[in-house]
Design a protein around this motif. Sequence first.
Motif, PDB file in Angstrom:
ATOM      1  N   ILE A  72     -35.369 -40.080   5.449  1.00  0.00           N
ATOM      2  CA  ILE A  72     -34.980 -38.952   5.152  1.00  0.00           C
ATOM      3  C   ILE A  72     -34.807 -37.785   5.863  1.00  0.00           C
ATOM      4  CG2 ILE A  72     -35.634 -39.181   2.567  1.00  0.00           C
ATOM      5  CD1 ILE A  72     -37.757 -37.236   2.917  1.00  0.00           C
ATOM      6  N   SER A  84     -30.462 -33.638  -5.736  1.00  0.00           N
ATOM      7  CA  SER A  84     -29.297 -33.372  -5.645  1.00  0.00           C
ATOM      8  C   SER A  84     -28.417 -34.576  -5.514  1.00  0.00           C
ATOM      9  CB  SER A  84     -28.657 -32.409  -4.588  1.00  0.00           C
ATOM     10  OG  SER A  84     -27.393 -32.130  -4.776  1.00  0.00           O
ATOM     11  N   ALA A 141     -39.161 -33.270   1.095  1.00  0.00           N
ATOM     12  CA  ALA A 141     -37.949 -33.261   0.384  1.00  0.00           C
ATOM     13  C   ALA A 141     -36.908 -33.540   1.620  1.00  0.00           C
ATOM     14  CB  ALA A 141     -37.396 -32.048  -0.264  1.00  0.00           C
ATOM     15  N   GLY A 142     -35.826 -34.238   1.480  1.00  0.00           N
ATOM     16  CA  GLY A 142     -34.852 -34.422   2.510  1.00  0.00           C
ATOM     17  C   GLY A 142     -33.785 -35.275   2.016  1.00  0.00           C
ATOM     18  N   ARG A 143     -32.502 -34.958   2.971  1.00  0.00           N
ATOM     19  CA  ARG A 143     -31.581 -35.982   2.586  1.00  0.00           C
ATOM     20  C   ARG A 143     -31.643 -37.532   3.032  1.00  0.00           C
ATOM     21  NH1 ARG A 143     -25.984 -34.539   1.732  1.00  0.00           N
ATOM     22  NH2 ARG A 143     -26.437 -32.286   2.365  1.00  0.00           N
ATOM     23  N   TYR A 146     -29.464 -32.853 -10.617  1.00  0.00           N
ATOM     24  CA  TYR A 146     -29.234 -31.706  -9.898  1.00  0.00           C
ATOM     25  C   TYR A 146     -30.590 -30.825 -10.240  1.00  0.00           C
ATOM     26  CZ  TYR A 146     -24.902 -33.255  -8.758  1.00  0.00           C
ATOM     27  OH  TYR A 146     -23.685 -34.082  -8.258  1.00  0.00           O
ATOM     28  N   ASP A 191     -27.823 -38.488  -0.763  1.00  0.00           N
ATOM     29  CA  ASP A 191     -28.524 -37.906  -1.882  1.00  0.00           C
ATOM     30  C   ASP A 191     -29.688 -36.844  -1.242  1.00  0.00           C
ATOM     31  OD1 ASP A 191     -26.765 -38.974  -3.540  1.00  0.00           O
ATOM     32  OD2 ASP A 191     -28.338 -40.431  -4.410  1.00  0.00           O
ATOM     33  N   TRP A 192     -30.089 -36.018  -1.914  1.00  0.00           N
ATOM     34  CA  TRP A 192     -31.305 -35.351  -1.712  1.00  0.00           C
ATOM     35  C   TRP A 192     -32.529 -35.851  -2.573  1.00  0.00           C
ATOM     36  CZ3 TRP A 192     -32.374 -31.422   2.083  1.00  0.00           C
ATOM     37  CH2 TRP A 192     -31.152 -31.172   2.795  1.00  0.00           C
ATOM     38  N   SER A 247     -25.313 -36.771  -4.452  1.00  0.00           N
ATOM     39  CA  SER A 247     -24.061 -36.518  -3.444  1.00  0.00           C
ATOM     40  C   SER A 247     -23.160 -37.396  -4.034  1.00  0.00           C
ATOM     41  CB  SER A 247     -24.385 -36.926  -2.203  1.00  0.00           C
ATOM     42  OG  SER A 247     -23.271 -36.973  -1.239  1.00  0.00           O
ATOM     43  N   ASP A 284     -34.983 -33.708   6.935  1.00  0.00           N
ATOM     44  CA  ASP A 284     -34.820 -32.076   6.812  1.00  0.00           C
ATOM     45  C   ASP A 284     -34.681 -31.441   7.753  1.00  0.00           C
ATOM     46  OD1 ASP A 284     -37.160 -32.037   8.313  1.00  0.00           O
ATOM     47  OD2 ASP A 284     -38.727 -31.710   6.779  1.00  0.00           O
TER      48      ASP A 284
END
Length: 512
Positions: free
Chosen positions: A73, A139, A56-58, A23, A112-113, A141, A75
Amino acid sequence: MSEIREARLQKANLLVSKGFASYAESFKVSHTTKFLIQKFDYLENGQEEDFNVAIAGRVMAKRVMGKIAFFTISDQEGQIQLYLDKRIINSNLENQKLLSFEDIKEIVDIGDWIGVFGTIKKTNKGELSIKVEKWEMLSKSLQPLPDKWHGLTDIEKRYRQRYLDLIVNPYSKNVFKTRAKCISFIRQWLDNRNFLEIETPILQSEAGGAEARPFITHHNTLDIPLYLRIATELHLKRMVVGGFEKVYELGRIFRNEGISTKHNPEFTSVEIYQAFSNYVDMMDLTEQLIKDIVADACGSLVINYQNNEIDFSKPWARISMKDIVKKYTGLDFDCFHEDFQAAKKAVESINVELSNKVNSIGRLLNEVFEQKVESELIEPTFVIDYPVEISPLARPHLNKKEMVQRFELFIVGRELANAFSELIDPVDQRERMQLQQSLRDQGDYEAHCIDEDFLNALEIGMPPTGGLGIGIDRLIMLITNSPSIRDVIPFPLLKPEKTSNKNEKLPLNEVK
């Protein structure tokens, strides 16, 4: 689910054991997906651009094919593909403390990020991608996202877990983007016309400005009951008395009422007051404001709502409540000559259900309108000239003593706005409030109470004023083609999944 969570926890712990955070504290983003897609749209298939990005992104999708992997990913602005080549990612591992290609393949899950650094590449199949040089976990998940093919189909779960809804349903994310832009547009539109936004109290000693049942709470230090506001009207009018000629407030309103596709106990409205104006002026303002909002949000004045084409560019109809009731039901309320029993018998003959509150011809008229006419008003329609019994804060009509200068705007069968020429005669206003208070004392908790300070303000003197209220949530429903008010409120009120002990009492300082 517990097995999946445990497996993901182990991956998070594995990162820590390798000396990396599961994290992260922060990540410096250089560009958004939308910017990159627009800027490099010109690239040919297979072409690369030496343009450094940090994004950055999920993780929304993951495909691993030996020494090559493709992630997608997401955003706030959209999605973009990551092109991961084992040779490139692992080339600098000896010189720097970095995570490897094997790490991203084994540790990263959908949900996940992550943050990545790299350059721009359009694949041979024409997919704009970031050619990843290094990556970081931002981060981890611990729970999986809903299946991408089926999405989040449980409507109630969409409302309860809005964060999941926003992740997997692009439509929902666009709804709330549109909502935010419309609210900003309304404020700018009013500010540009010299209206001043005033913040009025949410906690009030008297809940006034509308016929609605309030939420009640308690102030411990003062040891007094307080109400959550049911309208901003009476305090904004006090500002007009004080000399502010054009005021408004856009904010939350609270009414202890039922829940439906068009009602939520907590909702957003904008109330607007303009001195030296009347309800005709407010009709003009309403029509122009809503036309401008729709044009800005939709790019057109013709929209489709639930298979109904709505053309906002046409002149909006303006028709009295009596005339529109006569048009749709055949009942002419002018023929009853104040004979309540004759009117009641005629109303019951067309299957209108009446409650004990319906004790006058004006209330009969309103019941017929609400039950038989309202749902028929698809195109924008101003219904004007309302009964005085249901309009305690509106100026009397010049030519019809039983009516007031009031209108409501209806579109697709729903009330969208309510306005009137404000009642500024303090003697008349006191008499109407006293009548409302008597109804309240008899058990009608939606009736208006007497507000002595407001009456005192009127005695100081209030100029002729037009007032208007617009329901923001219903307007956003219309603009975004949303069938339910819960689709446009980020966190609508829902019944708890687990009911609490019936004997459990709320503390005195809790809202009831």
